[in-house]
Design a protein around this motif. Structure first.
Motif, short mmCIF file in Angstrom:
data_model
loop_
_atom_site.label_atom_id
_atom_site.label_comp_id
_atom_site.label_asym_id
_atom_site.label_seq_id
_atom_site.Cartn_x
_atom_site.Cartn_y
_atom_site.Cartn_z
N SER A 7 0.83 -1.20 0.00
CA SER A 7 0.00 0.00 0.00
C SER A 7 0.87 1.26 0.00
N LEU A 8 1.87 1.29 0.84
CA LEU A 8 2.76 2.45 0.92
C LEU A 8 3.55 2.64 -0.38
N ILE A 9 3.99 1.54 -0.97
CA ILE A 9 4.74 1.61 -2.22
C ILE A 9 3.83 2.10 -3.34
N SER A 10 2.62 1.60 -3.35
CA SER A 10 1.65 2.02 -4.37
C SER A 10 1.40 3.52 -4.29
N LYS A 11 1.24 4.04 -3.09
CA LYS A 11 1.00 5.47 -2.91
C LYS A 11 2.21 6.31 -3.31
N ASN A 12 3.40 5.74 -3.26
CA ASN A 12 4.63 6.49 -3.52
C ASN A 12 5.34 6.04 -4.79
N SER A 13 4.66 5.33 -5.65
CA SER A 13 5.30 4.79 -6.86
C SER A 13 5.82 5.89 -7.78
N LYS A 14 5.09 7.00 -7.86
CA LYS A 14 5.54 8.10 -8.71
C LYS A 14 6.86 8.68 -8.21
N THR A 15 6.99 8.81 -6.91
CA THR A 15 8.23 9.32 -6.33
C THR A 15 9.39 8.39 -6.65
N ILE A 16 9.17 7.10 -6.47
CA ILE A 16 10.22 6.12 -6.76
C ILE A 16 10.61 6.19 -8.23
N GLU A 54 7.43 8.87 3.80
CA GLU A 54 8.01 9.46 2.59
C GLU A 54 9.44 9.92 2.81
N THR A 55 9.71 10.45 3.98
CA THR A 55 11.07 10.89 4.30
C THR A 55 12.01 9.69 4.36
N TRP A 56 11.57 8.64 5.00
CA TRP A 56 12.35 7.41 5.08
C TRP A 56 12.56 6.83 3.69
N LEU A 57 11.52 6.83 2.87
CA LEU A 57 11.61 6.31 1.51
C LEU A 57 12.66 7.08 0.71
N TYR A 58 12.64 8.40 0.82
CA TYR A 58 13.64 9.20 0.12
C TYR A 58 15.05 8.82 0.53
N ARG A 59 15.26 8.64 1.81
CA ARG A 59 16.61 8.30 2.29
C ARG A 59 17.08 6.99 1.66
N ILE A 60 16.25 5.97 1.70
CA ILE A 60 16.62 4.67 1.12
C ILE A 60 16.79 4.80 -0.39
N ALA A 61 15.82 5.43 -1.05
CA ALA A 61 15.84 5.51 -2.51
C ALA A 61 17.04 6.30 -3.03
N ILE A 62 17.34 7.41 -2.40
CA ILE A 62 18.46 8.22 -2.87
C ILE A 62 19.79 7.52 -2.61
N ASN A 63 19.94 6.91 -1.46
CA ASN A 63 21.18 6.17 -1.19
C ASN A 63 21.35 5.03 -2.19
N THR A 64 20.27 4.33 -2.50
CA THR A 64 20.32 3.24 -3.48
C THR A 64 20.65 3.79 -4.86
N ALA A 65 20.03 4.90 -5.22
CA ALA A 65 20.27 5.50 -6.53
C ALA A 65 21.72 5.96 -6.68
N MET A 118 13.16 16.33 -4.08
CA MET A 118 12.32 16.45 -2.89
C MET A 118 11.52 17.75 -2.92
N TYR A 119 12.13 18.83 -3.41
CA TYR A 119 11.43 20.11 -3.53
C TYR A 119 10.25 19.98 -4.48
N ILE A 120 10.47 19.34 -5.60
CA ILE A 120 9.40 19.14 -6.58
C ILE A 120 8.27 18.32 -5.97
N ASP A 121 8.61 17.36 -5.15
CA ASP A 121 7.60 16.51 -4.52
C ASP A 121 6.97 17.14 -3.28
N GLY A 122 7.38 18.36 -2.94
CA GLY A 122 6.72 19.10 -1.88
C GLY A 122 7.23 18.86 -0.48
N LEU A 123 8.40 18.23 -0.31
CA LEU A 123 8.94 18.07 1.03
C LEU A 123 9.42 19.41 1.55
N THR A 124 9.29 19.62 2.83
CA THR A 124 9.76 20.85 3.44
C THR A 124 11.27 20.78 3.63
N ALA A 125 11.87 21.93 3.90
CA ALA A 125 13.31 21.98 4.14
C ALA A 125 13.68 21.16 5.38
#
Length: 156
Positions: A7-16, A54-65, A118-125
């Motif tokens: 469910s969480l991945i489905s909601k965040n698939s565009k970000t990934i 979403e913050t946790w996802l970014y950390r994992i995804a960016i490190n993997t990328a 992250m800025y494009i996806d609307g995360l705060t500073a």
């Protein structure tokens, strides 16, 4: 755990997908997406909920990328960079807004690339600070500089 994860991945698939596209060429981004999903699954049991998912996802995804990108760079020895430079030197006529944005993102260093995504996806500073370990004021300065750089290259 599986249903919650799906469910969480489905909601965040565009970000990934956007992260994967930003760190690879259009032919390899699906491989990176798969690698990100594997790393998210492996790490999901350790997600404590101290931050937003979403913050946790970014950390994992960016490190993997970034890791994926390093291995790609070793294999390709600059082929992608030459292609990118040629496409950036060509006029932006005929390119979609998405293609222009991704061309710009690909020429950024890893930190600026992550900040802009992250800025494009609307995360705060503050949220970006927790992912990147960079003070929120420095992130705001980076965003401002990225906007100016984009404007110089593609708007003026």
């Amino acid at each position: 755990m599986t249903i919650e994860f799906e469910s969480l991945i489905s909601k965040n698939s565009k970000t990934i997908r956007n992260i994967a596209r930003s760190y690879t060429n259009m032919y390899d981004y699906e491989d990176l997406m798969q690698e990100i999903l594997v790393q998210l699954w492996r790490s999901f049991g350790n997600f404590r909920g101290d931050s937003k998912f979403e913050t946790w996802l970014y950390r994992i995804a960016i490190n993997t990328a970034v890791s994926f990108q390093r291995s790609e760079i070793k294999e390709r020895k600059g082929k992608e960079k030459n292609t990118l430079l040629q496409s950036n030197n060509a006029s932006s006529g005929g390119l979609s807004h998405d293609e222009i944005l991704h061309a710009f993102i690909k020429e950024l260093n890893n930190i600026d690339r992550a900040v802009l995504m992250m800025y494009i996806d609307g995360l705060t500073a503050i949220e970006m600070e927790s992912v990147l370990g960079i003070k929120s004021n420095a992130i705001k300065v980076r965003v401002s500089r990225l906007k100016a750089k984009f404007s110089e290259q593609f708007v003026d």
